[in-house]
Design a protein around this motif. Structure first.
Motif, short mmCIF file in Angstrom:
data_model
loop_
_atom_site.label_atom_id
_atom_site.label_comp_id
_atom_site.label_asym_id
_atom_site.label_seq_id
_atom_site.Cartn_x
_atom_site.Cartn_y
_atom_site.Cartn_z
N LEU A 9 0.83 -1.20 0.00
CA LEU A 9 0.00 0.00 0.00
C LEU A 9 0.87 1.25 0.00
CD1 LEU A 9 -2.80 -1.05 2.52
CD2 LEU A 9 -3.08 -0.67 0.06
N GLN A 10 2.02 1.20 0.64
CA GLN A 10 2.93 2.34 0.64
C GLN A 10 3.64 2.48 -0.70
OE1 GLN A 10 3.19 4.55 2.97
NE2 GLN A 10 2.16 3.59 4.69
N ILE A 11 3.86 1.39 -1.39
CA ILE A 11 4.49 1.48 -2.71
C ILE A 11 3.51 2.07 -3.72
CG2 ILE A 11 5.43 0.13 -4.64
CD1 ILE A 11 6.59 -1.81 -2.64
N GLU A 12 2.23 1.70 -3.60
CA GLU A 12 1.24 2.19 -4.57
C GLU A 12 1.07 3.70 -4.47
OE1 GLU A 12 -3.25 1.01 -6.02
OE2 GLU A 12 -2.85 1.07 -3.88
N SER A 13 1.03 4.23 -3.26
CA SER A 13 0.76 5.66 -3.06
C SER A 13 1.57 6.16 -1.88
CB SER A 13 -0.73 5.88 -2.80
OG SER A 13 -0.98 7.16 -2.29
N SER A 14 1.90 7.44 -1.89
CA SER A 14 2.73 7.97 -0.81
C SER A 14 1.91 8.42 0.39
CB SER A 14 3.56 9.16 -1.32
OG SER A 14 2.72 10.27 -1.59
N GLY A 15 0.65 8.05 0.44
CA GLY A 15 -0.18 8.46 1.57
C GLY A 15 0.25 7.76 2.85
N HIS A 16 0.47 8.56 3.91
CA HIS A 16 0.84 7.93 5.18
C HIS A 16 -0.41 7.66 6.02
CE1 HIS A 16 1.23 12.33 6.26
NE2 HIS A 16 0.42 11.91 7.22
#
Length: 843
Positions: free
Chosen positions: A276-283
């Protein structure tokens, strides 16, 4: 009543070595993702955006370098370097290029970047000019909203520069069905569509994207299985060979198939969290109610004799270590607001189940133990408390608190569940809430809450009342009248409300512009397939696919505003000791305490604006001359005395945080000036805005952009954080402070409230210290407080750590809604933590 295994399992030597390796050197920026997503986008020009996003993730997962680090039992790393980070040029990139030469040496969250990596990223970034979500969002914002952001009334930089994140996905769905089950569900939905359906084009492409992404994740796990087998063949250590072969077997099975064991469940969870972190930079992608969905796997293995408690604890500890491996680089300004390299991955234990029964599990205790073993900021461990919470669980939590790690944070079921129900969420879902990021409640696996959507500084509209909407000589807000002409407190307060309402509308404009940009350019199909009802609706979370949709911007500075309103009403309108003009001039001159460079510059701009308004010509050398004139100016003795006397009078007035009903009511009203207008707005996903009252750590950098305020706070000092009393003003003990905070209406702030409290370590010593601490928490929650979090550290220790950081590399403190290594924080944020009132007893 259920019985739990409450003995604390000892920490294994492996965990200490994994932690030491993780923090051996400065985090590093890598270029692989930027290069790979650019390659993919270049090859998919003209295709639907959701399909491009899916094919980009497939390309990244197929080619991104992978690594299994020494002694790891749970595998999957986004970067080769420990705690490294990738970049996300589809959201924004220019800020990073501008900071290539400074990012390694900046005060908050520095990163190493090699010249080769910088050039590779620069090459990839060339493709993205004019194509980023931040550029599109900016084009949608009104000029007035941009002006408000420029003048630091609020900031929406979090989602402007980055992905959204801030959700909990259906981890349990992957554990129980595997990604193969999600592929089947998407395929069945796809087969059920008719090509003549009005929404066939959009739904079919989304479902195709989901299938592509799930298969890509399966292949990525298989890459790790291959690597583990390869490393097993190369090692001569029989124990490590066996561990690597077990890793290979797990990665061959999960997350493709349902987890069949505790170890498989943990590995499956980790792959989802990492990707999920690779797909988008949302923390703030948060594990949620981890104890609820992992404990059944542990219990089955334990009952069958397949695992010991010691082995299970070590595996769990390994997951906690991995949660600290994820990282992201923010722009320098945002890094100050989120200082500490935190990704705000909130993992919560305890609370109730959907039927209202206590939900404590063995794994609830094990998670607290893991946090103690690993002793790192992530996960941001939280505990749900209600009147049925076992005392043993609270004792274990309190014992962790007194270590000084700043964990866990405590949340009140008796406030949060009704608050969510007030937003239209059914009782069963509300009882199942988890916490996202810092302090934000949501229904896991069903919510796109857009939490942390903006930071709104409630002190800035108060400044605008005194300037009639001007800032630095420029009209940036509405006219609300000259304070010199205001004759009643009601007139003054109405002007503050008007400034608040106008600027809140600009915040909403800005947030909604960014929301639209994300839906058009950066949908996330993999994330979406793990959130109800995206597959059924056939659209991503960014397009309103989630069951529940909210936007949650947060306000802060309540204590400052409440204290200010009280002081003005008392000193100006009741006692008539001073005038609003006195306040205006005193604040402009920082209550006679001296002007810093920022204050001098602001005053110079105001002076030039006044000269220009008189029709006089100004040349380009005028500003330096005015600055020099103000810098050398000395106040007349009688004027300086007036300002200092006013400051002293303000400081002597009662303050929020001391259980004084009169001033506490002003703080409650101040909070309403933010929370009530916010909830009247709606977002493009069909959801409602809901207010939060917390700052992360933005109260420090945004305070540095705020002049002196009528509560006696000096120019550019930090603003009060969350719902906490202003530093140093809660002088009547912790019970009085908690009583004041509890008088606020926490229920309306359904996006979360944040209350910081600091204790000297002696306050929690011994069994009596723990029991008194638990009594404080329960007492605060009985009065309808929503949240509490604690630092337990000696002020002298913090001062020594500031002076000698090399001696305190593992010193963890509670910052705002998260913990961080103290030595990684900016000095201004360290100073803010040091200055918080230190209580010497919980009662």
């Amino acid at each position: 009543m259920a019985k739990f295994y409450v003995d604390e399992i000892p920490k294994s030597d492996r965990i200490g070595r994994l932690v030491a390796h993780l923090y051996a050197k400065m985090p590093e920026i890598e270029s692989a993702r930027a290069r790979l997503i650019t390659e993919s986008y270049q090859s998919t020009e003209g295709q639907p955006i959701v399909l491009r996003r899916a094919r980009a993730l497939h390309h990244i997962l197929k080619h991104i370098p992978i690594i299994i680090r020494d002694e790891e039992l749970i595998v999957g790393s986004t970067t080769i370097a420990p705690r490294g980070c990738q970049t996300y040029p589809e959201f924004s990139f220019e800020w990073l290029e501008a900071e290539f030469d400074t990012v390694e040496h900046r005060e908050a969250d520095p990163f190493y970047i090699s010249p080769k990596t910088a050039e590779e990223i620069r090459q990839a970034d060339r493709y993205w000019k004019g194509k980023t979500s931040s550029e599109l969002a900016s084009s949608y914002m009104s000029a007035e909203a941009k002006k408000a952001i420029e003048h630091n009334i609020f900031t929406t930089g979090n989602y402007f520069y980055n992905g959204v994140g801030h959700l909990t996905v259906q981890y349990e769905k992957v554990l129980n069905q595997g990604l193969e089950g999600i592929i089947r569900q998407a395929a069945e939905e796809l087969a059920g569509l008719g090509q003549g359906d009005a929404d066939y084009a959009k739904k079919s492409i989304f479902l195709e994207a989901v299938i592509i992404d799930c298969k890509a994740v399966i292949d990525y796990a298989h890459r790790y299985a291959d690597l583990a087998e390869q490393k097993a063949a190369e090692t001569t250590d029989s124990k490590r060979k066996a561990e690597l072969m077990a890793i290979a077997e797990r990665c061959r099975l999960v997350p493709e198939k349902p987890a069949a064991s505790y170890a498989q469940a943990l590995q499956s969870f980790w792959f989802i969290q990492q990707i999920l972190q690779i797909e988008s930079s949302g923390h703030s992608i948060s594990p949620g109610r981890f104890d609820q969905y992992i404990d059944p796997f542990f219990q089955r293995d334990l009952a069958a004799g397949k695992i010991t408690r010691e082995e299970a604890q070590e595996l769990l500890d390994c997951v906690f270590v991995k949660l600290n491996d994820l990282n992201k680089c923010r722009d320098a300004a945002s890094a100050k607001g989120f200082a500490g390299y935190s990704l705000f991955q909130n993992l919560i234990v305890g609370g109730q189940d959907a039927e209202g029964r206590d939900a404590t599990r063995d794994l609830s205790f094990m998670c607290i133990t893991a946090a103690k073993h690993v002793f790192l900021p992530m996960p941001s461990l939280s505990i749900r408390v209600w009147n049925g919470s076992p005392h043993d669980l609270l004792r274990r939590a309190a014992d962790l608190t007194r270590t000084g790690v700043g964990l866990p944070a405590y949340y009140n079921d008796e406030v949060i569940i009704p608050a969510l129900m007030n937003r239209g969420i059914p009782l069963e879902d509300a009882r199942n809430y988890s916490i996202i990021g810092c302090v934000e409640p949501q229904v896991p696996g069903k919510t796109d809450g857009w939490h942390d959507a903006a930071f709104f500084n409630m002190c800035r509209p108060l400044e605008l009342v005194f300037s009639d909407g001007q800032d630095k000589g420029e009209q940036i807000s509405i006219h609300t009248g000259k304070v010199e002409q205001m004759r009643t407190y009601e007139e003054f307060f109405a002007a503050y409300q008007a400034q608040m309402n106008y600027n809140i509308s600009l915040l909403v404009n800005s947030d909604n512009a960014i929301d639209v940009a994300h839906s058009l350019l950066t949908p996330n199909p993999f994330e979406s397939c793990l959130v109800d009802d995206c597959i059924k609706r056939g659209r991503c979370v960014e397009e309103g696919g989630a069951h529940y949709n909210f936007t949650g911007p947060q306000g802060f500075g309540i204590a400052n505003v409440g204290n200010a309103l009280y002081a003005i009403k008392k000193l100006v309108f009741e006692e008539k000791r001073y005038s609003l003009t006195d306040f205006k001039n005193a604040m402009k001159m920082n209550f006679g305490q001296g002007l810093d460079e920022e204050s001098i510059f602001s005053l110079a701009l105001e002076t030039l604006a006044e000269i220009k308004a008189q029709g006089k010509e100004l040349d380009r050398n005028e500003l330096p001359r005015v600055i020099e004139s103000i810098s050398s100016m000395e106040l007349p003795a009688d004027v300086k005395k007036l300002y200092e006397d006013l400051w002293k009078a303000v400081l002597e007035e009662p303050k929020f945080g001391n259980d004084d009903d009169e001033v506490d009511e002003f703080a409650r009203i101040a909070a309403y000036t933010y929370t009530r207008p916010v909830e009247t707005y709606h977002n493009p996903r069909g959801g409602q805005f809901q207010a939060g009252l917390y700052p992360v750590s933005a109260n420090v950098p945004l305070g540095a952009q705020t002049g002196a305020t009528p509560d006696g706070r000096l120019a550019h000092a930090p603003v009060a954080d969350g719902v906490s009393p202003y530093v140093g003003t809660d002088v009547s003990g912790p019970t009085a402070a908690a009583n004041s905070v509890a008088k606020l209406d926490h229920g309306i702030a359904s996006n979360g409230t944040l209350y910081n409290m600091k204790f000297h370590p002696s306050a929690l010593s011994g069994n009596m210290g723990l029991d008194n601490f638990i009594a404080l928490v329960r007492g605060f929650f009985d009065q309808k407080g929503m949240h509490m979090q604690f630092n337990v550290v000696d002020k002298n220790t913090l001062l020594d750590a500031q002076a000698h950081p090399e001696k305190y590399r593992q010193l963890v403190v509670r910052v705002a809604g998260y913990s961080a290594l103290f030595t990684t924080l900016s000095k201004s944020l360290q100073d803010d933590i040091i200055s918080r009132t230190e209580q010497t007893s919980p009662l």
